[in-house]
Motif scaffolding. Sequence first.
Motif, PDB file in Angstrom:
ATOM      1  N   LEU B 307       0.837  -1.194   0.000  1.00  0.00           N
ATOM      2  CA  LEU B 307       0.000   0.000   0.000  1.00  0.00           C
ATOM      3  C   LEU B 307       0.868   1.238   0.000  1.00  0.00           C
ATOM      4  N   ALA B 308       0.441   2.226  -0.759  1.00  0.00           N
ATOM      5  CA  ALA B 308       1.118   3.520  -0.703  1.00  0.00           C
ATOM      6  C   ALA B 308       0.799   4.154   0.649  1.00  0.00           C
ATOM      7  N   ALA B 309       1.613   5.132   1.034  1.00  0.00           N
ATOM      8  CA  ALA B 309       1.470   5.732   2.360  1.00  0.00           C
ATOM      9  C   ALA B 309       0.067   6.280   2.576  1.00  0.00           C
ATOM     10  N   GLU B 310      -0.470   6.990   1.551  1.00  0.00           N
ATOM     11  CA  GLU B 310      -1.808   7.577   1.765  1.00  0.00           C
ATOM     12  C   GLU B 310      -2.898   6.508   1.760  1.00  0.00           C
ATOM     13  N   GLU B 311      -2.649   5.412   1.021  1.00  0.00           N
ATOM     14  CA  GLU B 311      -3.613   4.311   1.034  1.00  0.00           C
ATOM     15  C   GLU B 311      -3.649   3.650   2.418  1.00  0.00           C
ATOM     16  N   PHE B 312      -2.454   3.476   2.970  1.00  0.00           N
ATOM     17  CA  PHE B 312      -2.368   2.887   4.297  1.00  0.00           C
ATOM     18  C   PHE B 312      -3.095   3.768   5.305  1.00  0.00           C
ATOM     19  N   ASP B 313      -2.929   5.076   5.121  1.00  0.00           N
ATOM     20  CA  ASP B 313      -3.574   6.048   5.988  1.00  0.00           C
ATOM     21  C   ASP B 313      -5.091   5.937   5.900  1.00  0.00           C
ATOM     22  N   GLN B 314      -5.549   5.806   4.668  1.00  0.00           N
ATOM     23  CA  GLN B 314      -6.983   5.689   4.413  1.00  0.00           C
ATOM     24  C   GLN B 314      -7.546   4.437   5.101  1.00  0.00           C
ATOM     25  N   MET B 315      -6.788   3.365   4.969  1.00  0.00           N
ATOM     26  CA  MET B 315      -7.193   2.098   5.564  1.00  0.00           C
ATOM     27  C   MET B 315      -7.287   2.222   7.084  1.00  0.00           C
ATOM     28  N   ARG B 316      -6.260   2.867   7.657  1.00  0.00           N
ATOM     29  CA  ARG B 316      -6.233   2.976   9.104  1.00  0.00           C
ATOM     30  C   ARG B 316      -7.372   3.861   9.607  1.00  0.00           C
ATOM     31  N   GLN B 317      -7.646   4.920   8.843  1.00  0.00           N
ATOM     32  CA  GLN B 317      -8.723   5.816   9.267  1.00  0.00           C
ATOM     33  C   GLN B 317     -10.069   5.118   9.242  1.00  0.00           C
ATOM     34  N   ALA B 318     -10.308   4.327   8.196  1.00  0.00           N
ATOM     35  CA  ALA B 318     -11.576   3.596   8.094  1.00  0.00           C
ATOM     36  C   ALA B 318     -11.723   2.651   9.277  1.00  0.00           C
ATOM     37  N   ALA B 319     -10.621   1.954   9.575  1.00  0.00           N
ATOM     38  CA  ALA B 319     -10.675   1.013  10.690  1.00  0.00           C
ATOM     39  C   ALA B 319     -10.912   1.744  12.000  1.00  0.00           C
ATOM     40  N   ARG B 320     -10.273   2.899  12.159  1.00  0.00           N
ATOM     41  CA  ARG B 320     -10.442   3.689  13.385  1.00  0.00           C
ATOM     42  C   ARG B 320     -11.881   4.097  13.598  1.00  0.00           C
ATOM     43  N   LYS B 321     -12.535   4.468  12.491  1.00  0.00           N
ATOM     44  CA  LYS B 321     -13.940   4.892  12.593  1.00  0.00           C
ATOM     45  C   LYS B 321     -14.800   3.765  13.145  1.00  0.00           C
ATOM     46  N   VAL B 322     -14.585   2.572  12.598  1.00  0.00           N
ATOM     47  CA  VAL B 322     -15.361   1.428  13.080  1.00  0.00           C
ATOM     48  C   VAL B 322     -15.070   1.187  14.553  1.00  0.00           C
ATOM     49  N   GLU B 323     -13.786   1.287  14.904  1.00  0.00           N
ATOM     50  CA  GLU B 323     -13.432   1.074  16.305  1.00  0.00           C
ATOM     51  C   GLU B 323     -14.134   2.062  17.210  1.00  0.00           C
ATOM     52  N   SER B 324     -14.215   3.307  16.767  1.00  0.00           N
ATOM     53  CA  SER B 324     -14.844   4.303  17.637  1.00  0.00           C
ATOM     54  C   SER B 324     -16.340   4.022  17.784  1.00  0.00           C
ATOM     55  N   ILE B 325     -16.956   3.435  16.761  1.00  0.00           N
ATOM     56  CA  ILE B 325     -18.375   3.062  16.922  1.00  0.00           C
ATOM     57  C   ILE B 325     -18.508   1.905  17.893  1.00  0.00           C
ATOM     58  N   LEU B 326     -17.635   0.912  17.717  1.00  0.00           N
ATOM     59  CA  LEU B 326     -17.714  -0.255  18.597  1.00  0.00           C
ATOM     60  C   LEU B 326     -17.462   0.146  20.039  1.00  0.00           C
ATOM     61  N   ALA B 327     -16.595   1.135  20.237  1.00  0.00           N
ATOM     62  CA  ALA B 327     -16.276   1.566  21.596  1.00  0.00           C
ATOM     63  C   ALA B 327     -17.463   2.243  22.264  1.00  0.00           C
ATOM     64  N   GLU B 328     -18.485   2.590  21.477  1.00  0.00           N
ATOM     65  CA  GLU B 328     -19.684   3.162  22.095  1.00  0.00           C
ATOM     66  C   GLU B 328     -20.477   2.099  22.842  1.00  0.00           C
ATOM     67  N   VAL B 329     -20.281   0.832  22.474  1.00  0.00           N
ATOM     68  CA  VAL B 329     -20.944  -0.251  23.202  1.00  0.00           C
ATOM     69  C   VAL B 329     -20.148  -0.475  24.476  1.00  0.00           C
ATOM     70  N   ASP B 330     -20.812  -0.251  25.623  1.00  0.00           N
ATOM     71  CA  ASP B 330     -20.091  -0.248  26.903  1.00  0.00           C
ATOM     72  C   ASP B 330     -19.199  -1.455  27.079  1.00  0.00           C
ATOM     73  N   PHE B 331     -19.752  -2.644  26.846  1.00  0.00           N
ATOM     74  CA  PHE B 331     -18.968  -3.815  27.217  1.00  0.00           C
ATOM     75  C   PHE B 331     -17.884  -4.126  26.191  1.00  0.00           C
ATOM     76  N   LEU B 332     -18.016  -3.559  24.983  1.00  0.00           N
ATOM     77  CA  LEU B 332     -16.971  -3.816  23.984  1.00  0.00           C
ATOM     78  C   LEU B 332     -15.785  -2.872  24.130  1.00  0.00           C
ATOM     79  N   ARG B 333     -15.990  -1.769  24.880  1.00  0.00           N
ATOM     80  CA  ARG B 333     -14.949  -0.743  24.932  1.00  0.00           C
ATOM     81  C   ARG B 333     -13.576  -1.292  25.317  1.00  0.00           C
TER      82      ARG B 333
END
Lengths: 408, 435
Positions: B307-333
């Motif tokens: 992956l190019a650097a910006e592609e890797f960045d894009q990938m990480r950001q997408a994953a981060r977004k999902v993580e932040s949603i999952l972290a809204e579930v109390d027990f999954l945090r």
Amino acid sequence: MASRIVWRTVVAGVVLLATVTSASVVVQSDASLVRAALAAVAIAAGSVVVPAVSSRNRLTLATSVGAALPFVLMDERFDPVATVAVFFLGAVLLSIAEFVRKGSIRRALLYAARQFMGYCGFIAVFSGMLTLVGGSVGASGWDELIAFVAGGVAWIAVDIALWSATASTDGRISPRFVALSALRDLNVFITLIATGGLFGMMYGAIGWWALPVALIPYSFAHGAFRRFQETKSTYKQTIRALAQIPEVAGLNLSGHSDRTATLAVAMAEDMGLTPEEVEDVEFAALMHDIGHITLNDPTVAEHGWTREDLARWGAEIIAGAPSLDRIAAYVRRQYEPYRNPGEESDPSVSMVSRIIKTASAYDAHRMGEGLSQLEALERLHQGAAYEYDPEVVASLRRVLDSGVTVNA
Amino acid sequence: MKPLTRRQLRIALIYASLGLALVVTAIVWGDPPVWEIWVPFAVTFVALEFSAVEVNDRLFQSSGVMVATTAGTYFALHPDASAFTAMVLMAALGPFVIEDFRQRRWFQPTANFGQMVITAGISGLILDALLSDAGAIASSRLPLVALAGSLGSGLYSLINTMMVRIAVRSVYGKRNVMPWSGMPLLMGSQVTMGLLGGLLGAALYVVEQAAVAALLLVVYLIAHLSLSSYSQLRKAHQAALRGFVKALEARDLYTRGHTERVAYFAQLIGEELRFTGTQLERLRWACLIHDLGKLAIPGELLSKPQLAAEEFDQMRQAARKVESILAEVDFLRPMVSIAGVHYLDLDSFDPSNWSLEASIIATADAFDALTSTRRYRMAMSQQEAFEELRADTTGRFYPDVIDALEKALERTGEVYGATSPARNEAEARQGARLG
């Protein structure tokens, strides 16, 4: 304005008069004043300290205190009038506690009145049955238990009837839905009454030791109820989080599933669906667009797709969870029109699917296309009878008129 | 006859004949219990055993023990009855679960019968010995009686666990005894339950009314029913998450089964490191969600080897977004913070933020990735994979964790990855030619 002041004065007068009467009844009876005062305080405290898990926390430990009252107020004797009087005093304290906590005097009075009337039903049937079977209080025998169970049934019946009559006027929820939800709390209600009876029947023999003994099985049940409720909300949270994944991936309108679910649940409650169906509506609405995640696949984008495809893919994903197969079926059929020109509507399409379809379309018009509430409703009206079920659209209109807030 | 069947038969025979002997003793020589009290207790006990709830909470698992202790205390105090007879007869009815018959199992019910009867008999004898001369007890002596109850039920669970242990060890070999590592915790809760059960039994004896017992058991049964619907709901919840994970994996042929394998490796490591049930459960959840972030990543990025650097960045950001949603579930945090680590930039890896659990998941994840064939790389052998993990200098993979995985795999005798380095190279060459 003047009539409101008159009303308030009348209500306050009645409450004051009844309080004084109850107090004098208690003083003139054989009941020990210390016990009576303790019981009244316990009723109020029970309602505040340990809220049991039930729909809108309407059941509390105050119920248990009330159930124990006929056995503990006097030794080896039972005086229905004095018992009811003590509970009334307790209910007055309870309404004050409710008012302090919630801030609405009307609700506090309604709440206390409901408790009191249910209790009157309990005592009336209990004492009637007791005379009928010729039992006496204090022997802890089967005759006493039979009367107690009959009284408990009456209590529950009165409470549910009153609850569905009063709770549904608060919002625009059908009384049927409220009554059915109340029936689901039956296990909590029975546990509370049985705990009180347990304490009361043991009190004569072992005194205050009856308190820990009666609370052991109760805390057991309480823990189980709590866990159930917690898991349920966690489940919902998880589903909601998962449903948002297509949105954060940029494949669907942001917040669409959440808003659709809020609307759809309000509509389902308005239309008088059962609590189970309302729950299904919520889950299905949250996940109705989960199939959008498939659009992430480059080959799908290449080959093109229809709304039916999306619904089918979504249903396939949901069906991965065996417990959600019902939800999957609802999601699967959400794209179907209400009826095609010249045909009758297909009765096998569930009301759940129709509600989701309408709620989702409204949100797409409103938030996706930026139409006003009126314009969006107008669009749905145009589609009613062919694309959308007219009954569902009418319900949506009622829900929106009542001012359900859908956070944008 | 297979050796496994022979071993099973031996244990079942020993346990069941001992149990049968106790039942006969109880019927022939024992004092019959007070039936109107015994029957409701037996019904409750059998109901609890019938619908045994699988809850990851030791306190609730022991509800059957508590009912047994309550009944035992009552009958030990009763001058005309004995705890021994009452408990043995109750336990004799408990182990016949419909599910066992439906699946035509013979070993479990027979062994369980013997085990439960022996356990109940011994703790009944203890209760009898401690409480028989209590005579007419005053309510002031209730705590003492409760103490005897806790002793009885502590012994009950100790003997019970020991017998299960012996059976499992001699029938299935050593490895399967691992989940019993939470013993001290279990004992603590059993003793507490016994204390409560003793108190209840003594109170019942003083009141001496079957009507009170009935009321008591109603509350018990409701509690148990709610508990089993809770456990059902929990299973449904877990199944729903699993379903979504499957849906994710269905998109990519190469990562199919990845999550399940990572969960399995993490479980092996956790058991090797003597994690408790609750810790293992947390680990399992974290594994289940560790790849959900992938769902939000555009499909074409996932299959690229570089992956190019910006592609890797894009990938990480997408994953981060999902993580932040999952972290809204109390027990999954907490699980998200453990699991959401493998999208981490290696340059910004901070050992002070790292935990044992995070290392376990990272290790399991990396081990599975190395030993599986991906679209852009052939699988390594197991040995090479371990070497690769040990050679990592970032500190993400704790040496203890790697050792634990290696030991656990040695124990189970499983081998992952390409079978030998030589063959691996041959396959890689072939793969290159085909590709």
